[in-house]
Design a protein around this motif. Structure first.
Motif, PDB file in Angstrom:
ATOM      1  N   HIS A 122      74.844 102.389   6.150  1.00  0.00           N
ATOM      2  CA  HIS A 122      76.193 102.050   6.265  1.00  0.00           C
ATOM      3  C   HIS A 122      77.234 103.115   5.638  1.00  0.00           C
ATOM      4  N   ARG A 123      76.475 103.986   4.931  1.00  0.00           N
ATOM      5  CA  ARG A 123      77.412 105.057   4.231  1.00  0.00           C
ATOM      6  C   ARG A 123      78.448 104.270   3.108  1.00  0.00           C
ATOM      7  N   ILE A 124      77.772 103.318   2.364  1.00  0.00           N
ATOM      8  CA  ILE A 124      78.432 102.380   1.457  1.00  0.00           C
ATOM      9  C   ILE A 124      78.903 103.406  -0.062  1.00  0.00           C
ATOM     10  N   ARG A 125      80.302 103.050  -0.103  1.00  0.00           N
ATOM     11  CA  ARG A 125      80.744 104.165  -1.114  1.00  0.00           C
ATOM     12  C   ARG A 125      80.897 103.148  -2.552  1.00  0.00           C
ATOM     13  N   LYS A 126      81.022 101.757  -2.147  1.00  0.00           N
ATOM     14  CA  LYS A 126      81.240 101.106  -3.401  1.00  0.00           C
ATOM     15  C   LYS A 126      80.223  99.604  -3.491  1.00  0.00           C
ATOM     16  N   PHE A 127      79.708  99.582  -4.408  1.00  0.00           N
ATOM     17  CA  PHE A 127      78.541  98.395  -4.539  1.00  0.00           C
ATOM     18  C   PHE A 127      78.344  97.674  -5.818  1.00  0.00           C
ATOM     19  N   VAL A 128      78.186  96.305  -5.722  1.00  0.00           N
ATOM     20  CA  VAL A 128      77.990  95.582  -6.800  1.00  0.00           C
ATOM     21  C   VAL A 128      76.654  94.665  -6.765  1.00  0.00           C
ATOM     22  N   MET A 129      75.928  94.773  -7.601  1.00  0.00           N
ATOM     23  CA  MET A 129      74.683  94.001  -7.743  1.00  0.00           C
ATOM     24  C   MET A 129      74.328  93.594  -9.050  1.00  0.00           C
ATOM     25  N   GLY A 130      73.519  92.594  -9.323  1.00  0.00           N
ATOM     26  CA  GLY A 130      73.052  92.087 -10.608  1.00  0.00           C
ATOM     27  C   GLY A 130      72.320  92.944 -11.404  1.00  0.00           C
ATOM     28  N   ALA A 131      72.692  93.227 -12.707  1.00  0.00           N
ATOM     29  CA  ALA A 131      71.835  94.009 -13.562  1.00  0.00           C
ATOM     30  C   ALA A 131      70.714  93.177 -14.244  1.00  0.00           C
ATOM     31  N   ALA A 132      70.718  92.058 -13.996  1.00  0.00           N
ATOM     32  CA  ALA A 132      69.510  91.193 -14.593  1.00  0.00           C
ATOM     33  C   ALA A 132      70.077  89.777 -14.281  1.00  0.00           C
ATOM     34  N   ALA A 133      68.865  88.695 -14.540  1.00  0.00           N
ATOM     35  CA  ALA A 133      69.389  87.195 -14.144  1.00  0.00           C
ATOM     36  C   ALA A 133      70.306  86.651 -15.452  1.00  0.00           C
ATOM     37  N   ASP A 134      71.344  85.960 -14.898  1.00  0.00           N
ATOM     38  CA  ASP A 134      72.110  85.541 -15.879  1.00  0.00           C
ATOM     39  C   ASP A 134      71.694  85.210 -17.296  1.00  0.00           C
ATOM     40  N   LYS A 135      70.478  84.641 -17.736  1.00  0.00           N
ATOM     41  CA  LYS A 135      69.776  84.005 -18.734  1.00  0.00           C
ATOM     42  C   LYS A 135      69.456  85.326 -19.607  1.00  0.00           C
ATOM     43  N   HIS A 136      69.446  86.421 -18.928  1.00  0.00           N
ATOM     44  CA  HIS A 136      69.159  87.770 -19.987  1.00  0.00           C
ATOM     45  C   HIS A 136      70.362  88.438 -20.502  1.00  0.00           C
ATOM     46  N   TYR A 137      71.656  87.600 -20.181  1.00  0.00           N
ATOM     47  CA  TYR A 137      72.795  88.068 -20.686  1.00  0.00           C
ATOM     48  C   TYR A 137      73.065  88.037 -22.178  1.00  0.00           C
ATOM     49  N   SER A 138      73.331  89.181 -22.737  1.00  0.00           N
ATOM     50  CA  SER A 138      73.761  89.100 -24.232  1.00  0.00           C
ATOM     51  C   SER A 138      74.990  90.162 -24.343  1.00  0.00           C
ATOM     52  N   MET A 139      75.899  89.784 -25.355  1.00  0.00           N
ATOM     53  CA  MET A 139      77.251  90.673 -25.770  1.00  0.00           C
ATOM     54  C   MET A 139      76.871  92.025 -26.047  1.00  0.00           C
ATOM     55  N   LYS A 140      75.591  92.245 -26.322  1.00  0.00           N
ATOM     56  CA  LYS A 140      75.025  93.596 -26.673  1.00  0.00           C
ATOM     57  C   LYS A 140      74.348  94.388 -25.461  1.00  0.00           C
ATOM     58  N   MET A 141      74.095  93.594 -24.460  1.00  0.00           N
ATOM     59  CA  MET A 141      73.355  93.980 -23.129  1.00  0.00           C
ATOM     60  C   MET A 141      74.083  95.338 -22.772  1.00  0.00           C
TER      61      MET A 141
END
Length: 266
Positions: A122-141
């Protein structure tokens, strides 16, 4: 004025694709980030559907390959209906935020490979996806914790800008390298136009045969030259000294591969 209107239209026509999973509550934070940062772009919800490898029959699950075709077809129909219902939930969330989104569902056994293939197709130029599950989030991530995210980051085409988010926060952006891709395309074009004819002529004079060698083989064996702001001007297509070195190295490699190919044919 016309240029400004054209630029505005281009922004509005460009889609921002957002990868989502089957569990809405796990993906809603990433979708919200995309909606808040779409900058007027149209939104497309992308879901990679993994068909179940097993089919339930009389309370027991069997490999799909061992179940009769009618039962498999019926179960696949239920999967499709359930997936469509999930995607409608995402579209409803967008609508509540005043965004008219669309959906795209792609069937593939591997989610990460499905994402990469879809970006290409689809020749996508702008894409958003998860970096990890929310439970792995931290301010220093700062790093990508997901194997899927790492795979997409490494394998997706260079022309696509990818935002990796977690719990509604931007973790990492892999910028698109459009200028590099265009420069490479021009360089290869000049290489084929300026260098290959001379090589073919030399090879024909020596009664050697040349097989077509793909650009990927050439690029994989050629070391990238460091940037030099003081590069001398080269008359062909404004190429500098680095480009000259590239062509010289490419010529050497072509001749080397030609000799090897000739010896192999003998």
């Amino acid at each position: 004025m016309e240029e400004e209107e054209a630029a505005t239209c281009q922004v509005l026509e460009e889609k921002l694709y957002v990868a989502v999973g089957r569990e809405v509550w796990k993906n809603i934070s990433n979708l919200m980030w995309a909606l808040e940062n779409s900058q007027g772009k149209r939104i497309c919800i992308l879901h990679i559907h993994q068909p179940s490898p097993t089919i339930p029959v009389l309370g027991t699950r069997f490999e799909a390959s061992t179940v009769d075709e009618e039962s498999v077809r019926a179960y696949r129909g239920k999967e499709t209906a359930k997936t469509d219902k999930i995607l409608q939930e995402y579209l409803s969330i967008c609508l509540k935020k005043g965004v008219q989104a669309e959906k795209l569902c792609v069937e593939m056994d591997s989610i990460e490979k499905g994402i990469v293939e879809t970006i290409y197709q689809h020749r996508i130029r702008k894409f958003v996806m998860g970096a990890a599950a929310d439970k792995h989030y931290s301010m220093k991530m700062e790093d990508l914790k997901s194997k899927k995210a790492n795979f997409v980051c490494q394998q997706a085409p260079a022309t696509c800008q990818i935002h990796f988010t977690c719990k509604g926060n931007l973790i990492h952006t892999r910028e698109a390298r459009v200028d590099e891709v265009r420069a490479l395309s021009v360089l290869l074009s000049d290489f084929q136009r300026l260098v290959l004819p001379q090589i073919r002529s030399d090879v024909q004079n020596s009664r050697s045969s040349i097989d077509t060698i793909s650009s990927e083989v050439l690029l994989s064996d050629i070391q990238e030259e460091p940037n030099d702001s003081s590069s001398l001007a080269f008359p062909c297509s404004g190429m500098g000294l680095n480009m000259m070195n590239f062509l010289i190295n490419s010529t050497k490699l072509w001749q080397k591969l030609t000799i090897q190919n000739h010896e192999h044919c003998e």
